[in-house]
Design a protein around this motif. Structure first.
Motif, PDB file in Angstrom:
ATOM      1  N   ARG A   2       0.836  -1.197   0.000  1.00  0.00           N
ATOM      2  CA  ARG A   2       0.000   0.000   0.000  1.00  0.00           C
ATOM      3  C   ARG A   2       0.877   1.256   0.000  1.00  0.00           C
ATOM      4  NH1 ARG A   2      -5.185   0.289   0.605  1.00  0.00           N
ATOM      5  NH2 ARG A   2      -5.424  -1.834   1.326  1.00  0.00           N
ATOM      6  N   CYS A   3       0.507   2.236  -0.810  1.00  0.00           N
ATOM      7  CA  CYS A   3       1.245   3.502  -0.891  1.00  0.00           C
ATOM      8  C   CYS A   3       1.073   4.274   0.416  1.00  0.00           C
ATOM      9  CB  CYS A   3       0.736   4.337  -2.063  1.00  0.00           C
ATOM     10  SG  CYS A   3       1.479   5.988  -2.144  1.00  0.00           S
ATOM     11  N   ASP A  10      -2.080  -0.719  -5.120  1.00  0.00           N
ATOM     12  CA  ASP A  10      -1.426  -1.268  -6.305  1.00  0.00           C
ATOM     13  C   ASP A  10      -0.178  -0.449  -6.638  1.00  0.00           C
ATOM     14  OD1 ASP A  10      -1.050  -2.898  -8.509  1.00  0.00           O
ATOM     15  OD2 ASP A  10      -2.270  -1.625  -9.813  1.00  0.00           O
ATOM     16  N   THR A  11       0.959  -0.822  -6.038  1.00  0.00           N
ATOM     17  CA  THR A  11       2.215  -0.125  -6.322  1.00  0.00           C
ATOM     18  C   THR A  11       3.131  -1.049  -7.113  1.00  0.00           C
ATOM     19  OG1 THR A  11       3.203  -0.818  -4.231  1.00  0.00           O
ATOM     20  CG2 THR A  11       2.058   1.306  -4.250  1.00  0.00           C
ATOM     21  N   ARG A  28      12.715  -0.199  -4.252  1.00  0.00           N
ATOM     22  CA  ARG A  28      12.206   1.128  -4.624  1.00  0.00           C
ATOM     23  C   ARG A  28      10.861   0.893  -5.287  1.00  0.00           C
ATOM     24  NH1 ARG A  28      12.745   5.541  -2.736  1.00  0.00           N
ATOM     25  NH2 ARG A  28      12.520   6.643  -4.672  1.00  0.00           N
ATOM     26  N   ARG A  29       9.847   1.571  -4.805  1.00  0.00           N
ATOM     27  CA  ARG A  29       8.497   1.375  -5.319  1.00  0.00           C
ATOM     28  C   ARG A  29       7.936   2.670  -5.891  1.00  0.00           C
ATOM     29  NH1 ARG A  29       5.872  -3.337  -3.619  1.00  0.00           N
ATOM     30  NH2 ARG A  29       7.157  -4.609  -2.260  1.00  0.00           N
ATOM     31  N   PHE A  30       6.967   2.503  -6.783  1.00  0.00           N
ATOM     32  CA  PHE A  30       6.314   3.627  -7.441  1.00  0.00           C
ATOM     33  C   PHE A  30       4.806   3.435  -7.350  1.00  0.00           C
ATOM     34  CE2 PHE A  30       4.309   5.208 -11.370  1.00  0.00           C
ATOM     35  CZ  PHE A  30       4.584   6.560 -11.229  1.00  0.00           C
ATOM     36  N   CYS A  31       4.106   4.516  -7.034  1.00  0.00           N
ATOM     37  CA  CYS A  31       2.646   4.479  -6.986  1.00  0.00           C
ATOM     38  C   CYS A  31       2.103   5.200  -8.222  1.00  0.00           C
ATOM     39  CB  CYS A  31       2.127   5.154  -5.722  1.00  0.00           C
ATOM     40  SG  CYS A  31       0.323   5.262  -5.676  1.00  0.00           S
ATOM     41  N   PRO A  32       1.435   4.484  -9.120  1.00  0.00           N
ATOM     42  CA  PRO A  32       0.901   5.132 -10.321  1.00  0.00           C
ATOM     43  C   PRO A  32      -0.273   6.079 -10.023  1.00  0.00           C
ATOM     44  CG  PRO A  32       0.310   2.806 -10.292  1.00  0.00           C
ATOM     45  CD  PRO A  32       1.218   3.047  -9.121  1.00  0.00           C
ATOM     46  N   ASN A  35       1.891   9.121  -8.268  1.00  0.00           N
ATOM     47  CA  ASN A  35       3.239   9.322  -8.825  1.00  0.00           C
ATOM     48  C   ASN A  35       4.323   9.481  -7.759  1.00  0.00           C
ATOM     49  OD1 ASN A  35       2.440   9.110 -11.521  1.00  0.00           O
ATOM     50  ND2 ASN A  35       1.801  11.259 -11.545  1.00  0.00           N
ATOM     51  N   SER A  36       4.116   8.895  -6.600  1.00  0.00           N
ATOM     52  CA  SER A  36       5.113   8.974  -5.526  1.00  0.00           C
ATOM     53  C   SER A  36       6.051   7.776  -5.590  1.00  0.00           C
ATOM     54  CB  SER A  36       4.423   8.980  -4.163  1.00  0.00           C
ATOM     55  OG  SER A  36       3.638  10.130  -4.022  1.00  0.00           O
ATOM     56  N   ARG A  37       7.241   7.986  -5.069  1.00  0.00           N
ATOM     57  CA  ARG A  37       8.224   6.908  -4.939  1.00  0.00           C
ATOM     58  C   ARG A  37       8.534   6.728  -3.463  1.00  0.00           C
ATOM     59  NH1 ARG A  37      10.801   5.420  -9.656  1.00  0.00           N
ATOM     60  NH2 ARG A  37      10.338   6.759 -11.425  1.00  0.00           N
TER      61      ARG A  37
END
Length: 152
Positions: A2-3, A10-11, A28-32, A35-37
């Protein structure tokens, strides 16, 4: 995962590699959605540890609390974050491999002191002053003398 910023479930993992001491996987994760990392760490947990405090109270082992207390002792000292992480990882590994699920808080404190002694003498004395509950200047003098230094 979870972001932490928007709560989106959904990251995407953009990069994955072991940490320097190979005790964890850094992702390293990205949240569409926003747009956060952000970064997560995956560690092996051999068993759930319970810390038994002086008064008999029990609480779950908190790795972050351990790291925080070491960071406080090392504040404004030339100690890098990787060194602190190595101490924390080493302590956690030793506790988990001890075979006991209930660990006396005194044992944790002694392991921290052992790690800090080899890392930075000022951080070591700072931690000891809280851990051993120094009340007056004489307590510091006596402790520093045990290090082989002079209080004068």
């Amino acid at each position: 995962m979870r972001c932490p910023f928007c709560g989106n479930g959904d990251t995407q993992v953009k990069d994955s590699r072991p940490t320097e001491d190979s005790a964890a996987i850094r992702r390293r994760r990205f949240c569409p959605a926003c747009n956060s990392r952000f970064t997560t760490f995956e560690r092996v947990q051999l068993r759930d540890l319970v810390i038994v405090k002086k008064d008999g109270q029990r609480s779950a082992f908190d790795r972050d609390k351990l790291a925080r207390s070491i960071r406080i002792a090392c504040r404004k000292r030339p100690v890098d974050e990787d060194s602190i992480e190595r101490i924390v990882n080493g302590i956690q590994r030793r506790l988990e491999s001890s075979g006991d699920t209930e660990i006396n808080s005194k044992a944790v404190g002694e392991l921290v002191m052992e790690g800090l002694r080899g890392l930075d003498p000022v951080a070591y004395v700072r931690f000891a002053s809280v851990y051993r509950n120094f009340r007056e200047a004489k307590d510091f003098e006596d402790f520093v003398e045990t290090l082989g230094g002079s209080a004068d």
